[in-house]
Enzyme design. Structure first.
Site, PDB file in Angstrom:
ATOM      1  N   GLU A  63      50.005 -24.564 -10.420  1.00  0.00           N
ATOM      2  CA  GLU A  63      49.445 -23.709 -11.710  1.00  0.00           C
ATOM      3  C   GLU A  63      48.862 -24.609 -12.631  1.00  0.00           C
ATOM      4  O   GLU A  63      49.305 -25.857 -12.763  1.00  0.00           O
ATOM      5  CB  GLU A  63      50.863 -23.038 -12.049  1.00  0.00           C
ATOM      6  CG  GLU A  63      51.590 -22.100 -11.116  1.00  0.00           C
ATOM      7  CD  GLU A  63      52.991 -21.566 -11.614  1.00  0.00           C
ATOM      8  OE1 GLU A  63      53.190 -20.493 -11.186  1.00  0.00           O
ATOM      9  OE2 GLU A  63      53.417 -22.267 -12.338  1.00  0.00           O
ATOM     10  N   LYS A  76      49.164 -27.924 -18.844  1.00  0.00           N
ATOM     11  CA  LYS A  76      50.098 -28.666 -17.671  1.00  0.00           C
ATOM     12  C   LYS A  76      49.499 -28.160 -16.366  1.00  0.00           C
ATOM     13  O   LYS A  76      49.091 -26.938 -15.956  1.00  0.00           O
ATOM     14  CB  LYS A  76      51.420 -28.189 -17.845  1.00  0.00           C
ATOM     15  CG  LYS A  76      52.397 -28.922 -16.829  1.00  0.00           C
ATOM     16  CD  LYS A  76      53.791 -28.712 -17.646  1.00  0.00           C
ATOM     17  CE  LYS A  76      54.513 -27.267 -17.080  1.00  0.00           C
ATOM     18  NZ  LYS A  76      55.951 -27.432 -17.316  1.00  0.00           N
ATOM     19  N   GLY A 232      66.378 -20.180 -12.904  1.00  0.00           N
ATOM     20  CA  GLY A 232      65.815 -20.590 -11.685  1.00  0.00           C
ATOM     21  C   GLY A 232      64.653 -19.208 -11.350  1.00  0.00           C
ATOM     22  O   GLY A 232      63.960 -19.791 -10.552  1.00  0.00           O
ATOM     23  N   ASP A 234      61.565 -17.753 -11.431  1.00  0.00           N
ATOM     24  CA  ASP A 234      60.245 -18.239 -11.919  1.00  0.00           C
ATOM     25  C   ASP A 234      59.039 -17.971 -11.482  1.00  0.00           C
ATOM     26  O   ASP A 234      58.094 -18.349 -11.912  1.00  0.00           O
ATOM     27  CB  ASP A 234      60.500 -19.676 -12.966  1.00  0.00           C
ATOM     28  CG  ASP A 234      60.536 -20.716 -11.698  1.00  0.00           C
ATOM     29  OD1 ASP A 234      60.572 -20.219 -10.542  1.00  0.00           O
ATOM     30  OD2 ASP A 234      60.461 -21.683 -12.017  1.00  0.00           O
ATOM     31  N   LYS A 238      60.949 -14.632  -6.285  1.00  0.00           N
ATOM     32  CA  LYS A 238      62.035 -15.677  -6.724  1.00  0.00           C
ATOM     33  C   LYS A 238      62.855 -15.022  -7.670  1.00  0.00           C
ATOM     34  O   LYS A 238      62.513 -15.067  -8.960  1.00  0.00           O
ATOM     35  CB  LYS A 238      61.609 -16.964  -6.891  1.00  0.00           C
ATOM     36  CG  LYS A 238      62.602 -18.003  -7.120  1.00  0.00           C
ATOM     37  CD  LYS A 238      61.939 -19.556  -6.923  1.00  0.00           C
ATOM     38  CE  LYS A 238      63.055 -20.569  -7.303  1.00  0.00           C
ATOM     39  NZ  LYS A 238      63.870 -20.871  -8.452  1.00  0.00           N
TER      40      LYS A 238
END
Lengths: 351, 351
Positions: A63, A76, A232, A234, A238
């Site tokens: 990403e 990022k 968690g 994310d 998930k």
């Protein structure tokens, strides 16, 4: 702007980042970083906001997460590959860049694997400052992997948590977490089950790594009045919490268009009401309303938090000197003479 | 995979990139890079294609250009700030990353300011191989800035151009270009006007830098049978050709959704017919049809070309050794023990 060293971009390697965190101290680093995050959340409207640009593959995702406040631009690069751990690689690695919007020139390149764990923990602790039950000192941490210690220390620094109840399906992970946190002022209990871990906890942090819809917390495990810090879950497919917990909770998110795809609330209708965390921080929306309410911070990680982290690291460079100089930008003596620079390099003695 | 040096990403600095180009030789570099670009254009369908992600500001734009073929992932960071030149900065600077889709780990970080000029020139020359009139040896280059020499050499290497007619509103730019190309086998004429430059040219390259709708070529300047290589118009509001030329030309583009926003064809109706260059290269569409046709390559630069360039540079690293080792990725002995690594760094002697 001086004409010297226009080619150079300061670079914070993994080694320098660890030194930076250790020189500043991890609690102080997290506290100051949380201040930058709060500052940027308060001026949320200023930011360019796009959901992250994800490239999904069979084994994971890569990403890019860009944002800008009009003066600075940050992005990022981050991957998520759950299978990596089995090959001795990190599930998540990241690096990032801060740039000057006026010239487009990068001002900082930095590792962000460690920095992401720090900013995620700082953001969770900021949310808990506004959402957790008053005086909550006990936190359950379910999932004791790479991010767990950072979460614990951020909550200690920002909200006063000093009792930890750890649970992981792999007990060695809990032992690792407890060992790393020894001597830092925590009373730590390693638990046999998730159910045991949440007993008496005012704050429940879920931070597991499996890329699947798991049920780390079932409905009966969550009593009234707790704050859930769901870290968690994310990415699409998930999640960690049973849907019924979500229906009983007041849900706070970073950026709804992204969280509805990636967060726990992907399990809910697309118009299920949520509150944006920045509005709570900016006093435009209410945080915790009463002692019985279940609050849920559905953390997925948003580009503005990385932007805050990049700003914070950039502001530490001069005082600490903890960076290298990277020859990243072509800087001909005459801007139009890129080719001439190349020609002249050919006749220079080899470096 | 070996466990050694998992933290390291090979880095090609500006200095190393110049050495790499000079060691390989700029003509051979452009020829081989063009081969990688043709190879990737032939397997166009395999790629993840998204328009670049642009962050526009008053003075310019910062863009991220990602793509993937399912095995490798690449992205480029690039800015475009026309005002930079007046401050002694580059209008365009860039760097890029190649990563492994399977693990998400970056495999290469490289400067791409020089590499972008090379890949843009190589792509233009690839297009001209299929579109320029047979035997065209004379090229007009209007705009003699940072990219002009790269264009000239790529066309020489791939299409046999050996006569150049240079024009720039700043004559010193033309002199710079001519001087840099001296001794490389070109017959070079510096012209007083754009009109003079295009006289007798079978190929017209426009590669000016102003961020505005300019008219570098007017309709009467373009005779039948020429190939126009329009490089400079590459963002919204920045074009170089009069609309009437477009209406007389057969237009070839990289990726229509991007070119319709950024290219010369932003001046046309959104459904104006265009041909995708990859289809010509893959023999799915016709290139030049006859000697009278005006062909136009409306170049804006697409992520797949950067991907090809990243692949090419990566493939040169082992043989040349022209890279540094960058400590970019956190690599704890135990993947879940990121915090432990940080703790242990605190007790190591300072480096």
């Amino acid at each position: 702007m001086t004409t010297a060293k226009l080619n150079i971009v300061p670079f914070v390697s993994v080694d320098r980042m660890m030194k930076l965190v250790n020189v500043i101290g991890v609690e102080r680093f997290l506290t100051e970083l949380a201040g930058y995050i709060e500052e940027d959340f308060r001026r949320w409207d200023l930011f360019d906001k796009t959901p992250r640009i994800a490239s999904h593959s069979h084994d994971g995702v890569i990403e890019l997460m860009p944002t800008s406040d009009g003066r600075l631009y940050g992005f990022k690069y981050v991957n998520g590959h759950p299978k990596n751990m089995r090959q001795g690689l990190q599930t998540v690695t990241a690096f990032g860049v801060l740039a000057d919007v006026g010239s487009g020139y990068p001002m900082l390149l930095t590792e962000m694997t460690i920095l992401t764990a720090l900013r995620t923990a700082a953001t969770s602790a900021v949310a808990a400052k506004y959402l957790a039950p008053r005086g909550a000192r006990t936190m359950a941490i379910i999932g004791n992997g790479a991010q767990s210690e950072f979460q614990a220390i951020a909550f200690k620094a920002l909200t006063g948590v000093d009792r930890l109840r750890l649970y992981d399906i792999d007990r060695s992970a809990s032992r690792k977490c407890a060992k790393n946190l020894a001597g830092m002022g925590f009373d730590i209990t390693i638990c046999e089950t998730g159910q045991e871990a949440v007993e008496g906890a005012g704050i429940i942090t879920t931070v597991t790594a499996d890329k699947q819809c798991a049920t780390i917390l079932t409905d009966n495990m969550v009593g009234s009045g707790v704050h859930i810090n769901a870290v968690g879950g994310d990415c699409p497919g998930k999640t960690e919490l049973h849907r019924d917990i979500l229906l009983r909770s007041d849900i706070f998110v970073e950026f709804p268009p992204q969280t509805r795809i990636e967060g726990e609330i992907q399990q809910l209708d697309p118009d299920h009401p949520v509150t944006e965390l920045w509005q709570v921080i900016a006093a435009k929306a209410q945080g915790r309303r009463d002692a019985k309410q279940i609050t849920l911070f559905d953390s997925v990680g948003f580009a503005i938090e990385d932007f805050s982290a990049l700003r914070y690291v950039r502001d530490q460079l001069q005082a600490t000197g903890l960076y290298e100089e990277l020859d990243l930008l072509a800087d001909p003596d005459e801007p139009r003479d890129l080719f001439g620079m190349l020609l002249r390099a050919a006749v220079q003695p080899a470096a």
